[in-house]
Design a protein around this motif. Structure first.
Motif, PDB file in Angstrom:
ATOM      1  N   LEU A 185      38.174 -16.976  98.138  1.00 40.22           N
ATOM      2  CA  LEU A 185      38.161 -15.615  98.695  1.00 40.22           C
ATOM      3  C   LEU A 185      38.805 -15.523 100.080  1.00 40.22           C
ATOM      4  N   PHE A 186      38.682 -16.575 100.891  1.00 42.28           N
ATOM      5  CA  PHE A 186      39.262 -16.507 102.228  1.00 42.28           C
ATOM      6  C   PHE A 186      40.792 -16.635 102.196  1.00 42.28           C
ATOM      7  N   GLY A 187      41.328 -16.942 101.004  1.00 42.35           N
ATOM      8  CA  GLY A 187      42.782 -16.960 100.850  1.00 42.35           C
ATOM      9  C   GLY A 187      43.324 -15.659 100.283  1.00 42.35           C
ATOM     10  N   ALA A 188      42.462 -14.620 100.182  1.00 40.18           N
ATOM     11  CA  ALA A 188      42.884 -13.339  99.614  1.00 40.18           C
ATOM     12  C   ALA A 188      44.009 -12.732 100.437  1.00 40.18           C
ATOM     13  N   SER A 189      45.033 -12.223  99.724  1.00 43.97           N
ATOM     14  CA  SER A 189      46.206 -11.646 100.377  1.00 43.97           C
ATOM     15  C   SER A 189      46.388 -10.178 100.030  1.00 43.97           C
ATOM     16  N   PHE A 190      46.062  -9.821  98.782  1.00 45.71           N
ATOM     17  CA  PHE A 190      46.198  -8.431  98.339  1.00 45.71           C
ATOM     18  C   PHE A 190      45.323  -8.226  97.119  1.00 45.71           C
ATOM     19  N   MET A 191      45.161  -6.979  96.716  1.00 44.03           N
ATOM     20  CA  MET A 191      44.445  -6.628  95.498  1.00 44.03           C
ATOM     21  C   MET A 191      45.464  -6.123  94.479  1.00 44.03           C
ATOM     22  N   GLY A 192      45.185  -6.347  93.193  1.00 43.69           N
ATOM     23  CA  GLY A 192      46.096  -5.907  92.152  1.00 43.69           C
ATOM     24  C   GLY A 192      45.385  -5.058  91.119  1.00 43.69           C
ATOM     25  N   LEU A 193      46.046  -3.989  90.694  1.00 45.75           N
ATOM     26  CA  LEU A 193      45.524  -3.125  89.639  1.00 45.75           C
ATOM     27  C   LEU A 193      46.444  -3.195  88.424  1.00 45.75           C
ATOM     28  N   SER A 194      45.874  -3.128  87.246  1.00 48.14           N
ATOM     29  CA  SER A 194      46.660  -2.990  86.027  1.00 48.14           C
ATOM     30  C   SER A 194      47.337  -1.620  86.004  1.00 48.14           C
ATOM     31  N   ALA A 195      48.475  -1.558  85.318  1.00 53.76           N
ATOM     32  CA  ALA A 195      49.154  -0.269  85.154  1.00 53.76           C
ATOM     33  C   ALA A 195      48.297   0.717  84.373  1.00 53.76           C
ATOM     34  N   ASP A 196      47.280   0.209  83.658  1.00 56.42           N
ATOM     35  CA  ASP A 196      46.422   1.078  82.863  1.00 56.42           C
ATOM     36  C   ASP A 196      45.044   1.277  83.488  1.00 56.42           C
TER      37      ASP A 196
END
Length: 870
Positions: free
Chosen positions: A258-269
Motif C-alpha cells: 500500500l505504501f507504494g500506491a501511485s494511482f487508482m484505476g477504474l474499469s471502463a465499465d
C-alpha cells in the motif's frame, strides 16, 4: 496355412460382421459383474475422422477390450457432439441445411470408426442434435432454473456487427470477427448464465481427490478457478464522486504494498466511469475505445496500457495528506473484485507500464534479499519476487505475509461511517458461465418472454422446444429471430401473445452431461438415476489437453448441478483422466511456397540424405518441420487411405507403439510399414506354430529347462503387459510383445521334439494372441481361429498368470576380489554358502586375480554379492 500373407481387408470386415451379429460389445446395465466405464471424448461430425481420432479411440479400445477380458462389465459408448457454428457456416456456404449436413457427416464418420474395429456399444449411440437428446437437456435447464442455478442478466459480449452474433473470445482475432473480419464491438446484452461460481470452493477443493488425473490438468483447473485471498479496502474521496460515493472500494491481494500506491484505476465499465462519461466527451470516447478491445482477459492483458485522468482523487489510508489520482484504465476488468484497483507500479507489470506512460511515481516497497535499499530502483521491469518491506513506515523490515496481516488488522480496526475501512475477503477468478448463443444450430433455451408475465419457463410437459426445419441462411444473424411463426407463441400463464427465447445454448452444455446420458440413453427422463449412480464416475476418460479447462470444469459443475436437482448422486464425473499427445507429421512446401499434402510428393533417400519431389512435375520440395497435423499446412494423412492400404490393426499398432501416449506421435510412412511387417510376422509365426507344433494336449506333469525358459518369458511378458495397460503404458506393452515374438520364433525354429516344449510353445502362442487382442483385435481373432479355437477371442477370458514363473531359479551375483569387481556368477537361488564360495573361486577371472594365492576368506552376502579377500 491357407495363405502366407494376412489379408487384413478381408479378415477385418469378416470379424467386424461377426462381432456385430453377436452383439459382443452390447452392455447390459443389469450385468452383475463389476462395472468399468471407459470413454473417449466424443467427436464433432466434421465430415471425416482424422489421425487424432485413430489414436484417441485406439487407446480407449485397448482399455475396454482388456477390462472386458478381465471379467468386467464394460461400458464403452460412442456419440456425436453435433451442434455448433461449423454446420451453420456450411449451410451458408454450400446452400445446405445444417441438419442434413450434420447427419450426412455422422453417417460417413460412423462407417469410418466401425472400420477401426472398435469394441463400442453402438446401441447407445446418439447425437446431441437429436431431438430426443436435447429434449432432456431442456428439462435439465428448467430444473436448474427452478433451483436458482440458471439465471438471466445483462453482460458485456463481443458483437460481430456483420454476422450479427455474439463471438466467443477465441473467435476474436486482432479485434476482428474470425469469419467476417469486421471490427468487433462490445455490447451489453441480456444473457443466460449458469451459476458455476456457486460451486467454486468445492470445485477447487475436490481437485485434491482427483489423484488419477494428470497434475498439469489439475493445475490448469486450479488456476482457472483462481482463488485469491486479499483485502477489500475503502479509499476516501477528497470530494464525493459524481455517483455520490464517498469512498472507492478496491480488492487487493497485496495490501503489503500500500505504501507504494501511485494511482487508482477504474474499469471502463465501473459505475463511476459511466457517470463521468455522461458529461465528459473525452472519457466517453476512451470508454468506447476500451470496448473495441474485446472482453477476454487475454486481449485486455496484451493491449497497450492506456488511461485517462478523471480529475478525482482519494486519500491514502495511512497518510491522509497523500492524494492519489483516479484514472480510467483499459486493463481493469469489471467482473473481478470491484472493478477498481490501487496501483503499485514497482511490483505489478501492468501498473508499471501504465505509470511509465503517464509519468506517475514508482516507489519500490519490497526489497530483494540481496539488494541495497539505497540504490534499489525499478525502471522497466516490476519486481514481483520475495523480500522484506521498506519505504513503508510501520511495515519496514517485515516479511510480506506479516505485512499483509498488519495492514489488514489496522484497516479492520478503523471505521468509516461505522463500517471497517478494510475487510479480509476471498475472491475467485471463475466467472458464471454465459450460455446464450445467437445462432440457430443449437439447443433452444426453453423459456418464453411475455410482456405481462415476464420470463416464463416452458412447462416440462410441453417439451421439446424443437428447432424449426424451415429456416433460411441468406441473411446474417440468427434465423430464429426472423422465423415467421416459430418465435410467436402464447404465454403458458396468461395465454396472451408472447415470444420464444431465440438464443440457443452454448455447445459446451451439450458435452457437459453426455457421459451421464450414455448410462441410460433410452430413458424417458434425463437420467435413470440408478444407472447413472451405478456407472459413474467414468473410470477412464481419454481426450485432448485442449479440453483440460472448460469442458472438464463445466462437466464437473454439471454433475453437481444434476445432484442438486435430483438426477443423480455423483459429484465428480471422471475418476481417471488421461490426455493423449497429438499426431504430427513433417511439412512440405513447393517452390512457390504452397503447402503440399504427403500424398502429392515422393521421398528419395534416407536419414539426412532425404529429398522430396512433387509427383505432378518432379519439382523439388522443401521438407519442413514436424508439426501437428492440420488442414492449413496440408500435413494430414487420411485414415481411410491407411486403413484401406494396411488395415486397421496396422494403424492401431503403430499409434500405440511409436511413443508414450501422453506425448506427440510422429506419423511416418516408414513407421507404418514397420508396423505392417510386424503384423505379417505375427501371422506367419502363429501359422508356423499351428502347422509345426503339436496341438495342445494335457498339461505335462513337469517341464524341462527349455520349456520353463519359454514359459517364464511368456508369463513375464503377461505380467508386464497387464501392468502397462493398467497404467496406459501402451508403447511399453508393445515393446514387451516384440520381445516375446522374438523368443517364440527362436523356440519354433529350434523344431521342438519333446511334448513339454511343444506345450510351452502352444501356450506362448495362445498367450501372445490374447495379449495382442486389445491392440490388434482382428489379427488376434484370425490367429485364435488358426490355433484351433472355435469360440470368439473377444469373449474369452484374459490368460491366467502363474506367479511362480516370475521367480527366477537362478540369480546373478557380482564377485569382488579385495573390493574390486572381477566377475559375475550365475547360480541357483537356493544354493548353499559353500556352493557359492566354491563356484566363485572356480571362476577364471577370480583365479587370475588370486595369482595362485589362497584366499584369506570369502564373504557371501546372500543374494547380493561375493567378496574374496586375499
Amino acid at each position: 496355412m491357407a495363405s502366407e500373407r494376412y489379408n487384413a481387408r478381408e479378415a477385418e470386415a469378416r470379424w467386424q460382421k461377426v462381432w456385430d451379429e453377436k452383439a459382443v460389445f452390447a452392455t447390459d446395465n443389469d450385468d452383475p459383474r463389476p462395472k468399468y466405464y471407459v470413454l473417449e471424448m466424443f467427436p464433432y461430425p466434421s465430415g471425416r475422422i482424422h489421425m487424432g481420432h485413430v489414436r484417441n479411440y485406439a487407446m480407449g479400445d485397448v482399455v475396454a477390450r482388456y477390462k472386458r477380458a478381465r471379467g468386467f462389465n464394460v461400458l464403452h459408448p460412442m456419440g456425436w457432439d453435433a451442434f455448433g457454428m461449423p454446420a451453420e457456416n456450411a449451410a451458408m456456404q454450400n446452400k445446405v441445411h445444417p441438419k442434413g449436413w450434420t447427419y450426412d457427416n455422422i453417417a460417413t464418420m460412423r462407417t469410418q470408426l466401425k472400420s477401426m474395429g472398435l469394441s463400442l456399444d453402438w446401441n447407445r449411440e446418439f447425437a446431441t442434435c437429436d431431438v430426443e437428446y436435447y429434449t432432456h437437456q431442456q428439462h435439465l435447464f428448467l430444473d436448474m432454473l427452478k433451483a436458482g442455478l440458471a439465471y438471466r442478466r445483462k453482460s458485456k459480449v463481443n458483437w460481430d456487427p456483420v454476422d450479427m452474433t455474439v463471438l466467443a473470445n477465441e473467435q476474436v482475432i486482432d479485434g476482428r470477427g474470425w469469419r467476417s473480419g469486421a471490427a468487433v464491438e462490445q455490447r451489453e446484452l441480456t444473457q443466460w448464465f449458469f451459476k458455476i461460481t456457486e460451486f467454486a470452493p468445492d470445485l477447487l477443493d475436490a481437485l485434491e481427490t482427483l489423484d488419477q488425473w494428470p497434475e498439469k490438468v489439475r493445475l490448469m483447473q486450479k488456476n482457472w478457478i483462481g482463488k485469491s485471498e486479499g483485502l477489500r479496502v475503502r479509499f476516501e474521496f477528497t470530494a464525493p464522486a459524481p455517483t455520490g460515493d464517498e469512498t472507492l472500494e478496491i480488492f487487493t491481494t497485496r495490501p503489503d504494498t500500500l505504501f507504494g500506491a501511485s494511482f487508482m484505476g477504474l474499469s471502463a465499465d465501473h459505475p463511476i466511469t459511466a457517470k463521468l462519461a455522461e458529461s465528459n466527451p473525452e472519457i466517453a470516447a476512451f470508454v468506447e475505445e476500451c470496448h473495441r478491445i474485446g472482453t477476454s482477459a487475454a486481449a485486455i492483458e496484451t493491449a497497450e496500457k492506456k488511461g485517462i485522468d478523471t480529475g478525482l482523487k482519494v486519500r491514502h489510508p495511512f497518510d491522509p495528506d497523500r492524494l492519489l489520482p483516479v484514472y480510467v484504465a483499459n486493463f481493469i476488468l469489471m467482473d473481478y473484485g470491484t472493478g477498481a484497483i490501487f496501483a503499485c507500479p514497482a511490483h505489478d507489470q501492468r501498473d508499471l507500464d501504465f505509470a511509465n506512460k503517464y509519468g506517475l511515481p514508482v516507489t519500490p516497497v519490497v526489497l530483494p534479499r540481496d539488494a541495497d535499499p539505497a540504490s534499489f530502483r525499478i525502471m522497466e521491469e516490476a519486481y514481483t519476487g520475495d523480500g522484506t518491506i521498506f519505504n513503508s513506515d510501520f511495515l519496514n523490515g517485515m516479511e510480506i505475509e506479516a505485512a499483509k496481516n498488519e495492514v489488514a488488522g489496522r484497516l479492520e480496526a478503523r471505521k468509516i461511517d461505522g463500517a471497517p475501512q478494510g475487510e479480509r475477503q476471498v475472491n475467485y477468478r471463475l466467472r458464471d458461465w454465459g450460455i446464450s448463443r445467437q445462432r440457430y444450430w443449437g439447443c433452444p433455451i426453453p423459456v418464453i418472454h411475455c410482456d405481462d408475465c415476464g420470463v416464463v419457463p416452458v412447462p416440462v410437459e410441453d417439451l421439446p422446444v424443437k428447432l424449426p426445419d424451415d429456416v433460411t441462411f441468406d441473411k446474417p444473424g440468427n434465423p430464429l429471430d426472423r422465423h415467421p411463426t416459430w418465435r410467436d407463441v402464447a404465454c403458458p400463464h396468461c395465454g396472451k401473445p408472447a415470444r420464444r427465447e431465440t438464443d440457443t445454448m452454448d455447445t459446451f452444455v451439450d458435452s457437459s452431461w453426455y457421459f451421464v446420458r450414455f448410462t441410460a440413453p433410452h430413458a424417458g427422463t434425463p437420467t435413470d438415476k440408478s444407472a447413472a449412480d451405478g456407472w459413474l464416475p467414468v473410470d477412464q476418460y481419454i481426450g485432448g489437453i485442449e479440453h483440460a479447462i472448460l469442458h472438464l470444469l463445466y462437466s464437473r459443475f454439471f454433475a453437481r448441478a444434476m445432484k442438486v436437482t435430483g438426477h443423480m448422486n455423483v459429484e465428480e464425473p471422471f475418476k481417471g483422466m488421461f490426455t493423449q499427445g497429438m499426431v504430427t507429421h513433417e511439412t512440405y512446401r513447393a517452390p512457390d511456397g504452397a503447402w503440399l499434402n504427403p500424398a502429392e510428393i515422393r521421398i528419395e533417400g534416407e536419414g539426412g540424405e532425404r529429398s522430396a519431389f512433387r509427383l505432378s512435375d518432379g519439382a523439388a520440395v522443401t521438407i519442413g518441420s514436424i508439426e501437428k497435423m492440420s488442414k492449413s499446412k496440408k500435413n494430414t494423412v487420411d485414415p481411410t487411405d491407411i486403413l484401406g492400404a494396411y488395415g486397421a490393426d496396422t494403424a492401431r499398432w503403430f499409434m500405440l507403439s511409436d511413443s508414450p501416449p501422453e506425448r506427440d506421435v510422429i506419423w511416418t510412412e516408414e513407421g507404418v510399414q514397420g508396423a505392417h511387417r510386424f503384423v505379417q510376422r505375427v501371422w506367419r509365426l502363429v501359422g508356423d506354430v499351428a502347422e509345426q507344433v503339436a496341438a495342445d494336449g494335457a498339461r505335462p506333469d513337469s517341464f524341462s529347462d527349455a520349456a520353463i525358459e519359454i514359459r517364464r518369458a511368456t508369463h513375464k511378458t503377461l505380467a508386464g503387459v497387464e501392468h502397462d495397460i493398467e497404467h496406459l503404458g501402451f508403447n511399453r506393452a508393445v515393446a514387451k510383445l516384440y520381445e516375446l515374438v522374438n523368443t517364440l520364433a527362436k523356440a519354433v525354429n529350434a523344431a521342438p521334439s519333446s511334448l513339454d516344449v511343444a506345450w510351452a510353445i502352444r501356450e506362448s502362442a495362445r498367450y501372445l494372441v490374447q495379449m495382442m487382442a486389445p491392440m490388434t483385435p482382428h489379427l488376434a481373432e484370425e490367429c485364435w481361429s488358426v490355433l484351433g479355437h472355435t469360440d470368439l477371442l473377444a469373449e474369452a477370458d484374459w490368460p491366467a498368470l502363474e506367479a511362480d514363473l516370475l521367480v527366477e531359479d537362478s540369480i546373478l551375483l557380482p564377485v569382488q576380489v579385495n573390493g574390486k569387481k572381477r566377475a559375475e556368477l550365475t547360480i541357483e537361488r537356493d544354493a548353499s554358502q559353500s556352493d557359492i564360495e566354491a563356484a566363485a573361486l572356480a571362476l577364471d577371472a577370480v583365479q587370475r586375480s588370486l595369482e595362485g594365492r589362497a584366499p584369506r576368506k570369502v564373504i557371501v552376502v546372500p543374494q547380493r554379492i561375493v567378496n574374496v579377500v586375499v
